[in-house]
Scaffold this motif. Structure first.
Motif, PDB file in Angstrom:
ATOM      1  N   ALA A   1       1.184  -1.118  -0.226  1.00 40.90           N
ATOM      2  CA  ALA A   1      -0.142  -0.009   0.278  1.00 40.90           C
ATOM      3  C   ALA A   1       1.421   1.664  -0.264  1.00 40.90           C
ATOM      4  CB  ALA A   1      -1.048   0.039   1.157  1.00 40.90           C
ATOM      5  N   PHE A   2       2.310   0.741   0.969  1.00 43.96           N
ATOM      6  CA  PHE A   2       2.944   2.399   0.715  1.00 43.96           C
ATOM      7  C   PHE A   2       3.511   2.782  -0.474  1.00 43.96           C
ATOM      8  CE2 PHE A   2       7.336   4.343   1.188  1.00 43.96           C
ATOM      9  CZ  PHE A   2       7.116   5.425   1.634  1.00 43.96           C
ATOM     10  N   ILE A   3       3.641   1.000  -1.683  1.00 41.01           N
ATOM     11  CA  ILE A   3       4.299   1.709  -2.468  1.00 41.01           C
ATOM     12  C   ILE A   3       3.537   2.277  -3.538  1.00 41.01           C
ATOM     13  CG2 ILE A   3       5.557   1.008  -5.303  1.00 41.01           C
ATOM     14  CD1 ILE A   3       7.130   1.406  -2.287  1.00 41.01           C
ATOM     15  N   GLY A   4       1.964   1.862  -3.049  1.00 40.98           N
ATOM     16  CA  GLY A   4       1.136   2.586  -4.387  1.00 40.98           C
ATOM     17  C   GLY A   4       0.949   3.977  -4.055  1.00 40.98           C
ATOM     18  N   LEU A   5       0.436   4.157  -2.689  1.00 35.70           N
ATOM     19  CA  LEU A   5       0.195   5.130  -2.751  1.00 35.70           C
ATOM     20  C   LEU A   5       1.411   6.143  -2.884  1.00 35.70           C
ATOM     21  CD1 LEU A   5      -1.752   4.443   0.884  1.00 35.70           C
ATOM     22  CD2 LEU A   5      -2.927   6.249  -1.522  1.00 35.70           C
ATOM     23  N   PHE A   6       2.438   5.532  -3.249  1.00 34.01           N
ATOM     24  CA  PHE A   6       3.666   6.636  -3.328  1.00 34.01           C
ATOM     25  C   PHE A   6       3.758   7.118  -4.459  1.00 34.01           C
ATOM     26  CE2 PHE A   6       8.583   6.063  -5.144  1.00 34.01           C
ATOM     27  CZ  PHE A   6       8.735   7.439  -4.260  1.00 34.01           C
ATOM     28  N   ASN A   7       3.246   6.440  -5.454  1.00 31.38           N
ATOM     29  CA  ASN A   7       3.323   5.926  -6.855  1.00 31.38           C
ATOM     30  C   ASN A   7       1.840   7.419  -7.080  1.00 31.38           C
ATOM     31  OD1 ASN A   7       4.894   4.597  -8.127  1.00 31.38           O
ATOM     32  ND2 ASN A   7       3.895   2.850  -7.968  1.00 31.38           N
ATOM     33  N   GLU A   8       1.274   7.513  -6.114  1.00 28.77           N
ATOM     34  CA  GLU A   8       0.026   8.910  -6.334  1.00 28.77           C
ATOM     35  C   GLU A   8       0.510  10.019  -6.551  1.00 28.77           C
ATOM     36  OE1 GLU A   8      -3.127   9.832  -3.516  1.00 28.77           O
ATOM     37  OE2 GLU A   8      -3.986   7.870  -4.390  1.00 28.77           O
ATOM     38  N   THR A   9       1.616  10.450  -5.863  1.00 26.68           N
ATOM     39  CA  THR A   9       1.917  11.761  -5.910  1.00 26.68           C
ATOM     40  C   THR A   9       3.401  12.012  -5.850  1.00 26.68           C
ATOM     41  OG1 THR A   9       2.802  10.806  -3.449  1.00 26.68           O
ATOM     42  CG2 THR A   9       0.345  12.607  -3.973  1.00 26.68           C
ATOM     43  N   ALA A  10       4.675  11.039  -6.119  1.00 25.39           N
ATOM     44  CA  ALA A  10       5.976  10.723  -6.222  1.00 25.39           C
ATOM     45  C   ALA A  10       6.345  11.734  -7.942  1.00 25.39           C
ATOM     46  CB  ALA A  10       6.272   9.337  -6.234  1.00 25.39           C
ATOM     47  N   LEU A  11       5.302  11.191  -8.502  1.00 27.05           N
ATOM     48  CA  LEU A  11       5.907  11.760 -10.632  1.00 27.05           C
ATOM     49  C   LEU A  11       4.792  13.423  -9.973  1.00 27.05           C
ATOM     50  CD1 LEU A  11       6.418   9.435 -12.473  1.00 27.05           C
ATOM     51  CD2 LEU A  11       4.722   9.176 -12.837  1.00 27.05           C
ATOM     52  N   ASN A  12       4.180  13.569  -9.380  1.00 21.11           N
ATOM     53  CA  ASN A  12       4.462  14.799  -9.517  1.00 21.11           C
ATOM     54  C   ASN A  12       5.382  15.607  -9.813  1.00 21.11           C
ATOM     55  OD1 ASN A  12       1.672  14.240  -8.953  1.00 21.11           O
ATOM     56  ND2 ASN A  12       1.085  15.718  -6.769  1.00 21.11           N
ATOM     57  N   MET A  13       6.370  15.591  -9.184  1.00 23.37           N
ATOM     58  CA  MET A  13       7.640  16.536  -9.408  1.00 23.37           C
ATOM     59  C   MET A  13       8.623  16.342 -10.616  1.00 23.37           C
ATOM     60  SD  MET A  13       9.108  18.553  -6.994  1.00 23.37           S
ATOM     61  CE  MET A  13       8.692  18.574  -5.448  1.00 23.37           C
ATOM     62  N   ALA A  14       7.647  15.510 -11.282  1.00 23.27           N
ATOM     63  CA  ALA A  14       8.980  15.072 -12.980  1.00 23.27           C
ATOM     64  C   ALA A  14       7.735  15.316 -13.651  1.00 23.27           C
ATOM     65  CB  ALA A  14       8.849  13.839 -12.222  1.00 23.27           C
ATOM     66  N   PHE A  15       6.813  16.151 -13.177  1.00 19.78           N
ATOM     67  CA  PHE A  15       5.616  16.972 -14.286  1.00 19.78           C
ATOM     68  C   PHE A  15       6.547  17.405 -15.327  1.00 19.78           C
ATOM     69  CE2 PHE A  15       0.922  15.761 -12.361  1.00 19.78           C
ATOM     70  CZ  PHE A  15       1.099  14.568 -12.824  1.00 19.78           C
ATOM     71  N   VAL A  16       7.518  18.644 -15.065  1.00 19.94           N
ATOM     72  CA  VAL A  16       8.235  18.918 -15.866  1.00 19.94           C
ATOM     73  C   VAL A  16       8.892  18.792 -16.631  1.00 19.94           C
ATOM     74  CG1 VAL A  16       9.677  21.527 -16.573  1.00 19.94           C
ATOM     75  CG2 VAL A  16       7.508  21.278 -14.485  1.00 19.94           C
ATOM     76  N   GLU A  17       9.970  17.581 -16.805  1.00 20.74           N
ATOM     77  CA  GLU A  17      10.232  16.992 -17.186  1.00 20.74           C
ATOM     78  C   GLU A  17       9.875  15.981 -18.407  1.00 20.74           C
ATOM     79  OE1 GLU A  17      14.551  13.690 -16.173  1.00 20.74           O
ATOM     80  OE2 GLU A  17      13.481  14.645 -14.698  1.00 20.74           O
ATOM     81  N   ILE A  18       8.391  15.089 -17.670  1.00 17.58           N
ATOM     82  CA  ILE A  18       8.165  14.728 -18.845  1.00 17.58           C
ATOM     83  C   ILE A  18       7.295  14.650 -19.384  1.00 17.58           C
ATOM     84  CG2 ILE A  18       6.187  12.836 -18.767  1.00 17.58           C
ATOM     85  CD1 ILE A  18       6.640  11.813 -16.119  1.00 17.58           C
ATOM     86  N   GLY A  19       7.267  16.120 -19.407  1.00 15.11           N
ATOM     87  CA  GLY A  19       6.690  17.203 -20.935  1.00 15.11           C
ATOM     88  C   GLY A  19       7.656  17.870 -21.699  1.00 15.11           C
ATOM     89  N   LYS A  20       8.484  17.366 -21.044  1.00 15.69           N
ATOM     90  CA  LYS A  20       9.465  18.605 -21.887  1.00 15.69           C
ATOM     91  C   LYS A  20       9.947  17.211 -23.267  1.00 15.69           C
ATOM     92  CE  LYS A  20      10.936  22.156 -19.008  1.00 15.69           C
ATOM     93  NZ  LYS A  20      12.369  22.701 -18.305  1.00 15.69           N
ATOM     94  N   GLY A  21      10.224  15.967 -22.474  1.00 19.90           N
ATOM     95  CA  GLY A  21      10.765  14.718 -22.844  1.00 19.90           C
ATOM     96  C   GLY A  21      10.440  14.446 -23.730  1.00 19.90           C
TER      97      GLY A  21
END
Length: 463
Positions: free
Chosen positions: A19-39
């Protein structure tokens, strides 16, 4: 049952990791949105669907969990959940395009949608009522700490590696949880030959999906006043009404809505939904404010929010033990009082607000939450009879995810609407964040009033 009590820690640990990994995945990617958008060369509003889609799948699929828990064994569902999470995470780690990454997020969300209500039901089954507070405190640690720590760890990873490594670091933990779980987890409930009511599934999918989608696109569009939003939310609400009517007519409903006959369950649920709307909206707003208004790097922004997450994790366990001794009557109003004080200060933040003030108010907010979530949740579930455990946990988990998604979308929309009214982008951003947090404050005050009606459930009721 005594054998289950003896093995309970070994049974619960793999659930907590998963459950920790599942909920971690819920928000962890937020910080990478700029990089993903550019990529991938896409707009931020499109990248946002990596989180919105994740929450949408949770909102749509968790209602089915009650049926799944009656139809399949605990071990079968645990194995299926972890397999989906591992497959999704591997696809995401290799994703060559945005569409593949989005498909990977759907697999991950399906895994999380099964594990959350399953974990809660297992804890209700293997812990006696008088020890549930401490056990649910561990769940509280996972439910709040995992999404809180997600942006921090992601910020640290992005300092050195690409966003793909956010997924790579979770794979070993998922594999450990799978092997430990398959070794120690036993079946805690009896399998019944129930059939899924297809019409109920379609109505709940359209209902929860429509409401979440409607609010989510309001965030993309920067306004609530559009035909698209009205139609999506309207269709969703009508489908949910039809779904509710059908459940009362079915001999074996997909979700047994009789749980709402129990007043402490309903009251606890309302308070939890208010808190989830506030929590997830603030967790989206603060990183935006720290990076765009105070111009902090993602890693620094993540580290500023770390102390609150750590203290909340520790206090969730303490709050669980306090609940077993004293019940929720004092804990929940005190927690909401702390939350309100924190939000009053956060609603006045500006470009001259010190980092220390933000850290202290964020810590105060999460201390308050640790005294609200678990006591309200456990007290409500304790009032349910054993045969309604699966329905009670499924409804609670579904509505938590839906409330979180709606709260996030409303916060982003209010921020966008406010910002558009200013010529100076920085002033607009600060005013927008303030207005969004003010909305969370109003919701928290309403929950504070409700909290005075909470009564401790008798430990013999319904058992």
């Amino acid at each position: 049952m005594s054998n289950l009590y003896e093995k309970r820690n070994k049974i619960v640990i793999p659930f907590l990791i998963s459950a920790f990994i599942g909920l971690f995945n819920e928000t962890a990617l937020n910080m990478a949105f700029v990089e993903i958008g550019k990529g991938f060369g896409i707009e931020p509003s499109t990248v946002q669907w990596l989180t919105t889609g994740y929450l949408l799948i949770l909102g749509v699929f968790v209602p089915v969990s009650s049926f799944l828990m009656q139809r399949f064994t605990t071990r079968q569902l645990f194995g299926a959940s972890l397999s989906l999470s591992i497959i999704g995470t591997l696809i995401a780690a290799f994703a060559p395009s945005f569409s593949v990454l989005l498909i990977a997020r759907i697999f991950q969300a399906l895994g999380t949608a099964i594990i959350l209500p399953l974990m809660m039901t297992v804890i209700l089954m293997v812990y006696p009522v008088e020890k549930r507070g401490a056990a649910m405190g561990k769940i509280g640690l996972v439910i709040v700490f995992a999404p809180a720590i997600g942006p921090t760890l992601a910020g640290v990873i992005l300092e050195t590696f690409t966003w793909h490594f956010i997924f790579w670091v979770t794979i070993p933990f998922l594999l450990i949880a799978l092997f430990v779980g398959l070794k120690f987890i036993v079946n805690v409930s009896e399998v019944q030959p129930t059939k899924l009511d297809v019409l109920s599934f379609i109505l709940s999918t359209i209902g929860f999906g429509g409401v979440v989608y409607g609010f989510s696109i309001s965030g993309d569009l920067g306004t609530f006043m559009t035909t698209e939003v009205y139609v999506a939310v309207g269709i969703g609400l009508v489908a949910l009404l039809l779904f509710a009517i059908r459940q009362f007519k079915l001999e074996t409903p997909m979700l047994n809505l009789k749980v709402f006959k129990y007043p402490m369950y309903t009251l606890g649920l309302l308070i939890i939904l208010a808190v989830m709307m506030t929590l997830l909206s603030v967790m989206v707003l603060l990183p935006i404010y720290l990076q765009n208004a105070l111009l902090l790097a993602p890693m620094m922004a993540g580290l500023l929010l770390l102390p609150g997450g750590v203290i909340n994790a520790l206090l969730s366990v303490v709050a669980g033990n306090l609940f077993d001794k004293y019940g929720p009557k004092l804990m929940v109003p005190v927690g909401l009082g702390l939350t309100i004080i924190s939000l009053i200060f956060l609603s006045m933040i500006g470009t001259d607000t010190s980092n220390l003030t933000i850290i202290i108010m964020h810590i105060l907010l999460l201390i308050g939450l640790s005294f609200i979530m678990m006591p309200a949740q456990t007290n409500g579930l304790n009032q349910l009879p054993r045969e309604l455990y699966t329905d009670g946990t499924a409804i609670m988990n579904t509505l938590q995810q839906v409330a979180g998604a709606i709260g996030t979308a409303i916060a982003v929309t209010v921020m966008s609407i406010t910002a558009n009214g200013y010529d100076n982008p920085l002033t607009g951003l600060v005013e927008g964040v303030q207005n969004s947090i003010l909305l969370g404050l109003i919701i928290s005050v309403a929950a504070f009033v409700l909290s005075f009606f909470i009564k401790r459930v008798s430990t013999v009721q319904g058992h």
